[in-house]
Design a protein around this motif. Structure first.
Motif, PDB file in Angstrom:
ATOM      1  N   VAL A 140     -38.643 -42.199 -73.038  1.00  0.00           N
ATOM      2  CA  VAL A 140     -37.752 -41.031 -73.109  1.00  0.00           C
ATOM      3  C   VAL A 140     -38.168 -39.991 -72.078  1.00  0.00           C
ATOM      4  CG1 VAL A 140     -37.026 -39.089 -74.553  1.00  0.00           C
ATOM      5  CG2 VAL A 140     -37.123 -41.408 -75.518  1.00  0.00           C
ATOM      6  N   THR A 141     -39.452 -39.758 -71.940  1.00  0.00           N
ATOM      7  CA  THR A 141     -39.952 -38.792 -70.961  1.00  0.00           C
ATOM      8  C   THR A 141     -39.550 -39.191 -69.548  1.00  0.00           C
ATOM      9  OG1 THR A 141     -41.845 -38.240 -72.360  1.00  0.00           O
ATOM     10  CG2 THR A 141     -42.038 -37.693 -70.032  1.00  0.00           C
ATOM     11  N   GLU A 147     -41.922 -42.986 -76.634  1.00  0.00           N
ATOM     12  CA  GLU A 147     -41.957 -41.578 -76.209  1.00  0.00           C
ATOM     13  C   GLU A 147     -42.039 -41.475 -74.688  1.00  0.00           C
ATOM     14  OE1 GLU A 147     -45.137 -37.871 -76.323  1.00  0.00           O
ATOM     15  OE2 GLU A 147     -45.074 -39.250 -78.039  1.00  0.00           O
ATOM     16  N   SER A 157     -35.499 -45.286 -79.997  1.00  0.00           N
ATOM     17  CA  SER A 157     -36.055 -43.965 -79.689  1.00  0.00           C
ATOM     18  C   SER A 157     -35.245 -43.250 -78.614  1.00  0.00           C
ATOM     19  CB  SER A 157     -37.511 -44.104 -79.238  1.00  0.00           C
ATOM     20  OG  SER A 157     -38.313 -44.540 -80.305  1.00  0.00           O
ATOM     21  N   ARG A 183     -49.970 -42.175 -75.744  1.00  0.00           N
ATOM     22  CA  ARG A 183     -48.701 -41.881 -76.409  1.00  0.00           C
ATOM     23  C   ARG A 183     -47.949 -43.178 -76.678  1.00  0.00           C
ATOM     24  NH1 ARG A 183     -46.230 -37.968 -72.004  1.00  0.00           N
ATOM     25  NH2 ARG A 183     -47.247 -39.578 -70.750  1.00  0.00           N
ATOM     26  N   ALA A 186     -33.421 -39.746 -79.216  1.00  0.00           N
ATOM     27  CA  ALA A 186     -33.675 -38.609 -78.333  1.00  0.00           C
ATOM     28  C   ALA A 186     -32.368 -38.001 -77.839  1.00  0.00           C
ATOM     29  CB  ALA A 186     -34.532 -39.040 -77.152  1.00  0.00           C
ATOM     30  N   ARG A 192     -33.255 -34.150 -77.088  1.00  0.00           N
ATOM     31  CA  ARG A 192     -34.417 -34.219 -76.193  1.00  0.00           C
ATOM     32  C   ARG A 192     -34.075 -34.917 -74.880  1.00  0.00           C
ATOM     33  NH1 ARG A 192     -38.042 -37.692 -78.371  1.00  0.00           N
ATOM     34  NH2 ARG A 192     -36.614 -38.272 -80.052  1.00  0.00           N
TER      35      ARG A 192
END
Length: 348
Positions: A286-287, A283, A310, A279, A314, A319
């Motif tokens: 952010v996770t 991303e 990002s 990934r 998000a 998110r």
């Protein structure tokens, strides 16, 4: 979204949660643009060759005097006076301050030392590090290794969970008495891995009951008031088969809940293959934040502006809750402003 054009406070929060890693002291030009935008942390790391050798190179040992090291950190602090300066200074294994600060012990000697001796030596080592400008040790390693694990070979203590916890707690007490935050790693403990997660996508398959039993050293570290804990860089299948421990809500919830840890959660290297899992880095960042991590360890460079973009995107699209980003940034800044103010339960 352009970081320089984003809402000021929120953009600075997104930079504040980054812990950029640089392999050399000569990182001012790369680090300064990040610090100007709110970054308040830096990892003075080692090269891949040094990581694999578990020792600093002859060239580094010859070039890095106390004056050179402390001067480089002072130069960085001109841009960010409250800068968190982290290094890997493990009880055995990777010791970034080799040649500058005394070792805690020669590898096998450590098992024969009583708590008072470990604490005293850790205090002496960390006091030197403080004079150099360091404020955080990404150590001790508390993994209980029971099988093949090339990643932790020569780094993890070869002892029972109780003994690892004892040595780790004494190390933490001495280090933090000198005003340096200890960050215990790699929660919940990686007993065996088929490959190095820094090079391959690999996961831990240990059953949950064994996992929890082997995590005893982390309970001991938390009782000792450890300032930070670093979850590991690979998935723990019994808890979350998809996300690496340092980006997993299930793992961080376990740490915050059952283990009652209130301190700083620092990710392992988000650039590791076992963490990325094919990934994009942005991303994964952010996770990790959404899962509850506070400080994100990433390779330093211009690409981190895209990571911040990002993170902000998000937040904008829901998110990543804005309150989560702001809380992580607040916790990082609280440590940066007062690294010695560690309560008994590690809270800031």
């Amino acid at each position: 979204m352009n970081p320089s054009a984003a809402s000021g406070d929120l953009a600075r929060d997104a930079f504040a949660v980054l812990l950029p890693a640089f392999a050399t002291l000569d990182c001012h030009d790369a680090a300064l643009p990040l610090m100007e935008r709110g970054c308040t942390s830096v990892l003075i790391g080692e090269t891949r060759a040094e990581y694999l050798a578990r020792r600093m190179s002859a060239e580094r040992l010859a070039a890095e005097t106390e004056e050179v090291f402390s001067g480089a950190i002072a130069h960085l602090r001109e841009a960010s006076p409250d800068l968190i300066v982290a290094v890997d200074q493990e009880p055995i294994g990777i010791r970034r301050l080799q040649g500058l600060a005394p070792f805690l012990a020669e590898d096998e000697e450590i098992y024969s030392l009583d708590d008072a001796t470990i604490e005293r030596r850790a205090l002496e080592m960390a006091s030197v590090a403080r004079r150099l400008g360091v404020t955080m040790f990404l150590a001790p390693i508390l993994d209980v290794v029971t099988g093949r694990n090339d990643w932790l070979s020569g780094r993890a203590l070869d002892a029972s969970p109780e003994e690892i916890g004892r040595i780790g707690a004494a190390y933490i007490s001495g280090v933090q008495a000198a005003g340096i935050a200890a960050v215990a790693k790699h929660f919940p403990g990686f007993s065996e891995l088929a490959r190095d997660p820094a090079m391959y996508d690999v996961a831990l398959d240990t059953p949950r009951e064994t996992l929890i039993a082997n995590a005893l050293p982390f309970r001991t570290a938390i009782s000792a008031g450890v300032a930070g804990i670093m979850p590991g860089p690979a998935p723990v299948a019994a808890l979350d088969p998809d996300d690496a421990a340092c980006t997993s809500r299930a793992v961080i919830d376990l740490l915050r809940g059952e283990f009652a840890f209130g301190g700083l959660v620092v990710t392992d290297d988000l650039d590791a293959p076992a963490t990325l899992r094919d990934r994009p880095l942005a991303e994964v960042a952010v996770t990790a934040l959404a899962a509850g991590a506070d400080l994100l360890l990433v390779v330093g460079g211009d690409h981190l502006h895209e990571v911040v973009d990002s993170i902000l995107e998000a937040v904008a699209d829901g998110r990543l809750p804005e309150d989560r980003l702001r809380d992580a940034a607040r916790r990082v800044r609280a440590f940066a402003a007062a690294p010695r103010a560690v309560s008994r339960n590690g809270k800031y």
